[in-house]
Design a protein around this motif. Structure first.
Motif, PDB file in Angstrom:
ATOM      1  N   LEU A 303       0.851  -1.191   0.000  1.00 40.95           N
ATOM      2  CA  LEU A 303       0.000   0.000   0.000  1.00 40.95           C
ATOM      3  C   LEU A 303       0.884   1.238   0.000  1.00 40.95           C
ATOM      4  N   TYR A 304       0.444   2.236  -0.751  1.00 41.65           N
ATOM      5  CA  TYR A 304       1.185   3.493  -0.826  1.00 41.65           C
ATOM      6  C   TYR A 304       0.421   4.582  -0.073  1.00 41.65           C
ATOM      7  N   PHE A 305       0.997   5.043   1.033  1.00 48.12           N
ATOM      8  CA  PHE A 305       0.481   6.186   1.781  1.00 48.12           C
ATOM      9  C   PHE A 305       1.367   7.390   1.472  1.00 48.12           C
ATOM     10  N   PHE A 306       0.821   8.590   1.582  1.00 53.37           N
ATOM     11  CA  PHE A 306       1.675   9.765   1.436  1.00 53.37           C
ATOM     12  C   PHE A 306       1.147  10.918   2.278  1.00 53.37           C
ATOM     13  N   THR A 307       2.078  11.788   2.657  1.00 56.94           N
ATOM     14  CA  THR A 307       1.736  13.063   3.275  1.00 56.94           C
ATOM     15  C   THR A 307       2.557  14.127   2.583  1.00 56.94           C
ATOM     16  N   SER A 308       2.031  15.342   2.532  1.00 60.57           N
ATOM     17  CA  SER A 308       2.736  16.403   1.808  1.00 60.57           C
ATOM     18  C   SER A 308       2.353  17.760   2.377  1.00 60.57           C
ATOM     19  N   GLY A 309       3.128  18.773   1.997  1.00 61.29           N
ATOM     20  CA  GLY A 309       2.823  20.137   2.417  1.00 61.29           C
ATOM     21  C   GLY A 309       4.076  20.911   2.760  1.00 61.29           C
ATOM     22  N   ARG A 310       3.887  22.172   3.084  1.00 64.22           N
ATOM     23  CA  ARG A 310       4.981  23.027   3.532  1.00 64.22           C
ATOM     24  C   ARG A 310       5.660  22.383   4.744  1.00 64.22           C
ATOM     25  N   TYR A 311       6.994  22.540   4.836  1.00 62.41           N
ATOM     26  CA  TYR A 311       7.690  21.921   5.967  1.00 62.41           C
ATOM     27  C   TYR A 311       7.404  22.711   7.250  1.00 62.41           C
ATOM     28  N   GLU A 312       6.323  22.310   7.911  1.00 62.98           N
ATOM     29  CA  GLU A 312       5.994  22.782   9.252  1.00 62.98           C
ATOM     30  C   GLU A 312       5.712  21.521  10.051  1.00 62.98           C
ATOM     31  N   TYR A 313       6.720  21.033  10.733  1.00 67.20           N
ATOM     32  CA  TYR A 313       6.724  19.683  11.302  1.00 67.20           C
ATOM     33  C   TYR A 313       5.510  19.411  12.187  1.00 67.20           C
ATOM     34  N   PHE A 314       5.140  20.379  13.015  1.00 64.33           N
ATOM     35  CA  PHE A 314       4.004  20.176  13.912  1.00 64.33           C
ATOM     36  C   PHE A 314       2.692  20.643  13.281  1.00 64.33           C
ATOM     37  N   ASN A 315       2.705  21.831  12.650  1.00 71.34           N
ATOM     38  CA  ASN A 315       1.463  22.367  12.085  1.00 71.34           C
ATOM     39  C   ASN A 315       0.879  21.456  11.008  1.00 71.34           C
ATOM     40  N   LYS A 316       1.731  20.854  10.190  1.00 66.03           N
ATOM     41  CA  LYS A 316       1.245  19.977   9.120  1.00 66.03           C
ATOM     42  C   LYS A 316       1.007  18.541   9.593  1.00 66.03           C
ATOM     43  N   GLY A 317       1.282  18.280  10.863  1.00 61.76           N
ATOM     44  CA  GLY A 317       0.998  16.954  11.401  1.00 61.76           C
ATOM     45  C   GLY A 317       2.009  15.888  11.016  1.00 61.76           C
ATOM     46  N   CYS A 480      -1.574   6.785  -5.339  1.00 55.49           N
ATOM     47  CA  CYS A 480      -1.448   6.289  -3.965  1.00 55.49           C
ATOM     48  C   CYS A 480      -2.786   5.752  -3.456  1.00 55.49           C
ATOM     49  N   HIS A 481      -2.710   5.069  -2.322  1.00 53.26           N
ATOM     50  CA  HIS A 481      -3.913   4.489  -1.735  1.00 53.26           C
ATOM     51  C   HIS A 481      -4.540   5.375  -0.665  1.00 53.26           C
ATOM     52  N   LEU A 482      -3.712   6.201   0.022  1.00 57.85           N
ATOM     53  CA  LEU A 482      -4.225   7.015   1.124  1.00 57.85           C
ATOM     54  C   LEU A 482      -3.374   8.264   1.275  1.00 57.85           C
ATOM     55  N   GLY A 483      -4.042   9.436   1.378  1.00 59.71           N
ATOM     56  CA  GLY A 483      -3.369  10.694   1.677  1.00 59.71           C
ATOM     57  C   GLY A 483      -3.557  11.031   3.148  1.00 59.71           C
ATOM     58  N   ILE A 484      -2.487  11.496   3.818  1.00 57.69           N
ATOM     59  CA  ILE A 484      -2.519  11.689   5.273  1.00 57.69           C
ATOM     60  C   ILE A 484      -2.211  13.152   5.598  1.00 57.69           C
ATOM     61  N   PHE A 485      -3.193  13.867   6.161  1.00 56.56           N
ATOM     62  CA  PHE A 485      -3.036  15.294   6.453  1.00 56.56           C
ATOM     63  C   PHE A 485      -3.667  15.655   7.811  1.00 56.56           C
ATOM     64  N   PRO A 486      -3.140  15.104   8.917  1.00 58.54           N
ATOM     65  CA  PRO A 486      -3.739  15.363  10.234  1.00 58.54           C
ATOM     66  C   PRO A 486      -3.210  16.661  10.847  1.00 58.54           C
ATOM     67  N   SER A 487      -3.404  17.758  10.146  1.00 59.16           N
ATOM     68  CA  SER A 487      -2.772  19.030  10.506  1.00 59.16           C
ATOM     69  C   SER A 487      -3.249  19.560  11.854  1.00 59.16           C
ATOM     70  N   LEU A 488      -2.335  20.258  12.521  1.00 57.76           N
ATOM     71  CA  LEU A 488      -2.668  20.974  13.745  1.00 57.76           C
ATOM     72  C   LEU A 488      -3.090  22.400  13.430  1.00 57.76           C
ATOM     73  N   TYR A 489      -2.577  22.941  12.303  1.00 56.58           N
ATOM     74  CA  TYR A 489      -2.985  24.277  11.849  1.00 56.58           C
ATOM     75  C   TYR A 489      -3.094  24.243  10.334  1.00 56.58           C
ATOM     76  N   GLU A 490      -4.296  24.334   9.816  1.00 57.80           N
ATOM     77  CA  GLU A 490      -4.549  24.232   8.374  1.00 57.80           C
ATOM     78  C   GLU A 490      -5.824  25.003   8.054  1.00 57.80           C
ATOM     79  N   PRO A 491      -5.695  26.323   7.801  1.00 58.62           N
ATOM     80  CA  PRO A 491      -6.894  27.134   7.570  1.00 58.62           C
ATOM     81  C   PRO A 491      -7.823  26.573   6.501  1.00 58.62           C
ATOM     82  N   TRP A 492      -7.267  25.993   5.435  1.00 56.40           N
ATOM     83  CA  TRP A 492      -8.140  25.296   4.485  1.00 56.40           C
ATOM     84  C   TRP A 492      -7.667  23.866   4.304  1.00 56.40           C
TER      85      TRP A 492
END
Length: 604
Positions: A303-317, A480-492
């Motif tokens: 299975l292919y999981f992925f997470t992505s986004g600006r490098y904000e280690y805590f805010n982006k989860g 991919c099979h699953l996108g992972i975005f458990p952000s702590l701060y994500e206005p949208w």
């Protein structure tokens, strides 16, 4: 609005990919060019290494007011470029301004900032100097342009985020004939406070913005942002969370909440699944290139999981994702599961180059594929001739059909392909270690064969022309099979929205604007399309436990049913996420800005 109204969309991420604003602008542009045609322009910073990828200059200027304003800026000694932004579905005209101006003119801009707005920029930084330099040249350009235009010509300047908008307060103060809209996609203080202040979301109204700005060392930046919001004719944001931040930190309630969208509706049904299979094959090829020299991973058991986004280690989860994936690795190993999970981490970090052994592995895999095709091409006619000849229907001895040349090719390719050592965790040579690499080392996520979870950390954006994947980001997300975005701060949350809209299930959070939309407006929470991690009131540890359970459930369903879940959203939800509909909301905001700029005219 008058048909000839000029619209300038101004953002720091025009031709300059950093994070979500780039995706937002890029997705919006085709609809804007369709709607406003030749009256639509973008303004952004000129970053040479970024601009060379997708900017085509217009060399010859004509005698239009726009060209006269550009030439005026050049005559003043500033660097300004005019041309086309080469996007896949549009070619908008764009003005790029070098934000690095000489020290004398920069100091003059800082003096004006203090004298007229009581904002000190003595404690500066490279970014702040660029923001002020970009703002000063933008102010001069728009002022000159409007001087050249007929007095009845309407002009709207739509700014995105504080970094692009330093010119707005002075344009307002000087009463330049211009209607302004400011969209804040996040607040500066929100980015800092969310990951550092306990109970942030319930406590937003209680924070003293000035005190916190000083405490976190962003006093000048926060005051600029607040000043821009105060002077804009119309203030817009993208979610209810950010709206509450605007009231608390910017001292103004937004006039409108307009969430983000996509340009084109994705396919449905079998199209979604077919695109998944096509793009998964490309991901399979890279994984085989990186892992097969060391050991085999079965595609049908991976299975292919992925997470992505600006490098904000805590805010982006990223922290929560890695902790949960480490626990998943332990759980699958203890169960002796034969399922492997590959987690791709896609973000942008400074690096020297792609690792040579990664490039070499891909090249050798491609060479192995070429040799296999060559053997197949030669072997096919020989098998056919054998079967139709005197041997009849007897299955031939394949070893007898392979001549010395083919055997030599095959043995040489295999010898070159095999490798001692583990597959790389990071695809690039990072300039320095970061929290992601340190966590993987500490947790033993080093791509050993016995690990059920493998890690591929790709510290660069995915683009077809330059990335290892030979595909663009959305094709990768589809594969991919699953996108992972458990952000702590994500206005949208553009990444989560785009991923699920293109068929891949996602995990998001209840403090993400899209997560809130999915859970409330679209009623998608808890189904197979969208899983929502509760981060508003749960501790980090509780969020990790919940996310681990989501991962385990996903793997078990795949293990038991051999079913590849795809996300298909109802048309009613898709319609509300398309720019063709959302643009009407911005059109109303433009009309409101024009009305506030000249209410006496009664035209709007």
């Amino acid at each position: 609005m008058k048909p000839d109204t000029l619209l300038f969309e101004i953002a720091w991420e025009v031709c300059n990919q950093i994070g979500g604003i780039f995706t937002f602008i890029k997705s919006k542009v085709p609809t804007m060019t369709d709607t406003y045609g030749e009256n639509y322009y973008l303004i952004g910073p000129y970053i040479p290494e970024k601009a060379k990828l997708d900017f085509r200059p217009i060399r010859e200027l004509d005698y239009t007011p726009l060209s006269k304003a550009i030439q005026h800026i050049r005559d003043l000694g500033f660097e300004i470029h005019y041309g086309y932004w080469l996007l896949e579905e549009a070619r908008p005209r764009v003005i790029l301004i070098n934000p690095n101006i000489n020290i004398e003119k920069l100091n003059a801009a800082k003096t004006t900032l203090w004298e007229h707005h009581e904002i000190s920029a003595l404690k500066s930084s490279e970014l702040l100097d660029q923001v002020l330099g970009f703002g000063e040249v933008t102010r001069l350009f728009l002022t000159k342009l409007i001087e050249e235009l007929h007095i009845n010509q309407d002009v709207i300047a739509h700014y995105h985020e504080w970094m692009s908008a330093a010119s707005l307060p002075d344009l307002s103060r000087q009463q330049v004939r211009l209607a302004t809209v400011f969209t804040t996609h996040a607040t500066l203080l929100g980015r800092y406070l969310a990951s550092n202040e306990a109970g942030y979301f319930s406590g937003i109204p209680t924070f003293n913005w000035a005190q916190k700005a000083e405490e976190y060392g962003i006093e000048t930046e926060a005051k600029i942002e607040r000043n821009v919001a105060r002077h804009a004719h119309v203030l817009v944001t993208n979610s209810a969370w950010t709206a509450s931040e605007c009231e608390a930190f910017l001292g103004r309630r937004p006039d409108s909440i307009v969430h983000n969208g996509i340009h084109r509706k994705p396919g449905v049904g079998h199209e979604v699944f077919e695109k998944h299979l096509q793009n998964r094959e490309k991901i399979d090829a890279l994984i085989k290139a990186l892992f097969s020299p060391s050991y085999q991973l079965r595609s049908d058991k991976t299975l292919y999981f992925f997470t992505s986004g600006r490098y904000e280690y805590f805010n982006k989860g990223f922290d929560v994702t890695l902790q949960a994936i480490a626990r998943l690795n332990e759980a699958l190993a203890s169960r002796q599961s034969d399922i492997n999970v590959v987690l791709f981490i896609i973000t942008k970090k400074p690096f020297h180059n792609i690792k040579p052994d990664v490039l070499e592995a891909r090249q050798r895999f491609q060479e192995l594929q070429r040799i296999c095709r060559k053997i197949s091409t030669k072997l096919g006619p020989r098998i056919y001739a054998n079967v139709t000849g005197s041997a009849g229907h007897k299955l031939p001895d394949l070893n007898q059909l392979i001549d010395d040349e083919l055997q030599m090719l095959w043995r040489q390719a295999l010898a070159n392909f095999k490798r001692n050592g583990l597959p790389p965790v990071t695809t690039h040579h990072l300039i320095e270690k970061d929290s992601i690499t340190e966590f993987c080392e500490d947790a033993g996520l080093n791509n050993r064969e016995e690990n059920r979870v493998k890690i591929i950390y790709h510290p660069d954006f995915i683009e077809r022309a330059t990335s290892l994947f030979s595909m663009d980001y959305l094709e990768f997300a589809r594969g991919c099979h699953l996108g992972i975005f458990p952000s702590l701060y994500e206005p949208w949350g553009n990444a989560a929205m785009e991923t699920v809209l293109h068929g891949t299930p996602v995990v998001t959070s209840d403090v993400s604007g899209f997560g809130r939309f999915a859970g409330e407006a679209a009623d998608m929470a808890g189904n197979n399309e969208v899983k929502i991690v509760k981060r508003r009131q749960q501790s980090t540890e509780e969020a990790v436990i919940q996310l681990t359970e989501i991962f385990m459930q996903f793997v078990e369903e795949f293990e038991n049913q051999q079913y590849i879940p795809r996300a298909t959203l109802p048309k009613s939800v898709l319609d509300t996420l398309c720019w063709s509909e959302l643009q009407q909301r911005y059109h109303e905001n433009y009309k409101l800005a024009l009305f506030r700029y000249q209410p006496v005219a009664g035209l709007y």
